[in-house]
Design an enzyme around this catalytic site. Structure first.
Site, PDB file in Angstrom:
ATOM      1  N   THR A  96      -2.487  38.677  10.766  1.00  0.00           N
ATOM      2  CA  THR A  96      -2.692  37.241  10.933  1.00  0.00           C
ATOM      3  C   THR A  96      -2.402  36.887  12.390  1.00  0.00           C
ATOM      4  O   THR A  96      -1.255  36.890  12.824  1.00  0.00           O
ATOM      5  CB  THR A  96      -1.777  36.446   9.996  1.00  0.00           C
ATOM      6  OG1 THR A  96      -2.040  36.849   8.635  1.00  0.00           O
ATOM      7  CG2 THR A  96      -2.041  34.953  10.110  1.00  0.00           C
ATOM      8  N   LYS A 172      -7.789  31.972   5.901  1.00  0.00           N
ATOM      9  CA  LYS A 172      -6.440  32.461   5.608  1.00  0.00           C
ATOM     10  C   LYS A 172      -5.400  31.381   5.883  1.00  0.00           C
ATOM     11  O   LYS A 172      -4.449  31.196   5.111  1.00  0.00           O
ATOM     12  CB  LYS A 172      -6.157  33.708   6.459  1.00  0.00           C
ATOM     13  CG  LYS A 172      -4.704  34.198   6.453  1.00  0.00           C
ATOM     14  CD  LYS A 172      -4.280  34.739   5.104  1.00  0.00           C
ATOM     15  CE  LYS A 172      -2.793  35.093   5.080  1.00  0.00           C
ATOM     16  NZ  LYS A 172      -2.446  36.238   5.929  1.00  0.00           N
TER      17      LYS A 172
END
Length: 238
Positions: A96, A172
């Site tokens: 991420t 996400k």
């Protein structure tokens, strides 16, 4: 069969790589702390001496690293060696990182003659160990995305196409916002029950029986209830 590289065997990366090895896929692994590679090698993967060896041996390289700085270091981004490292390779970013960072990296990899795919996942260590993560993928080249899919299958219960980068990371982040609000609400509920003398363990059972129950709620509310129980225990007397 395409040789896979996997770099970054942390809390999430190690079980993910283990699932690739258990599935019989040819995997070459590297991690800064070398001992993290041991269980994956024992499961059938091969160990690389450094990131350069991973890129030399693998056609698709999966990165599960902490942040952009770690990714840049592995790719030797900003140096003359970057193009040689990524040229002809498909780089799948599973960590991420910031959306703007990912979009810029996608452009640099493409300019160097490589292919870039975002593949962040939703899920914690438990789903990673069970191969039940949810992947969101994005790439400018559909063929590159397709090359990554055989690697995602042993690790993920579902894989969703999101478009070009950074759409997978944006998705996400949207998922994470919902997760954060859910866990924050659970913490507030348990704290409210504790403050008013209600049994948090009973609260957990009631929530689990209702329509708001989920894997996240079951896992987190049990941990919160146990933590509350520990705080309420009387201190031992001398």
């Amino acid at each position: 069969m395409t040789t896979l590289g996997f770099i970054g065997l942390g809390i999430m990366g190690q079980p993910m790589a283990l699932n690739l090895a258990h599935a019989g896929l040819p995997v070459v692994v590297w991690n800064r702390t070398a001992s993290r590679c041991d269980p994956v090698v024992a499961a059938g993967a091969e160990r690389a001496g450094d990131p350069a060896e991973v890129f030399a041996r693998a056609d698709v390289v999966l990165l599960m690293l902490a942040d952009g700085a770690a990714t840049d270091a592995v790719l030797t981004r900003g140096t003359a060696g970057f193009a040689d490292r990524v040229r002809g390779r498909t780089v799948a970013q599973m960590g991420t990182v910031a959306a703007g960072y990912s979009r810029a990296l996608a452009d640099e990899v493409a300019t160097a003659g490589g292919y870039y795919v975002e593949a962040p996942v939703s899920g914690s260590r438990g789903p990673a160990e069970a191969g039940r993560l949810v992947a969101m993928v994005a790439g400018d080249d559909p063929t590159a995305v397709a090359r990554c899919r055989p690697a995602l299958t042993p690790m993920c219960a579902e894989v969703f196409d999101c478009g070009p980068p950074p759409s997978a990371l944006v998705m996400k982040f949207a998922v994470n916002i919902f997760l954060i609000t859910m866990v924050t609400g659970l913490a507030e509920s348990v704290h409210f029950a504790e403050e008013h003398g209600a049994d948090p363990a009973l609260l957990a059972r009631i929530l689990d029986a209702g329509p708001m129950a989920s894997t996240v709620s079951r896992t987190k509310v049990d941990k919160l209830a146990r933590a509350t129980s520990r705080r309420r225990r009387p201190s031992p007397t001398c």
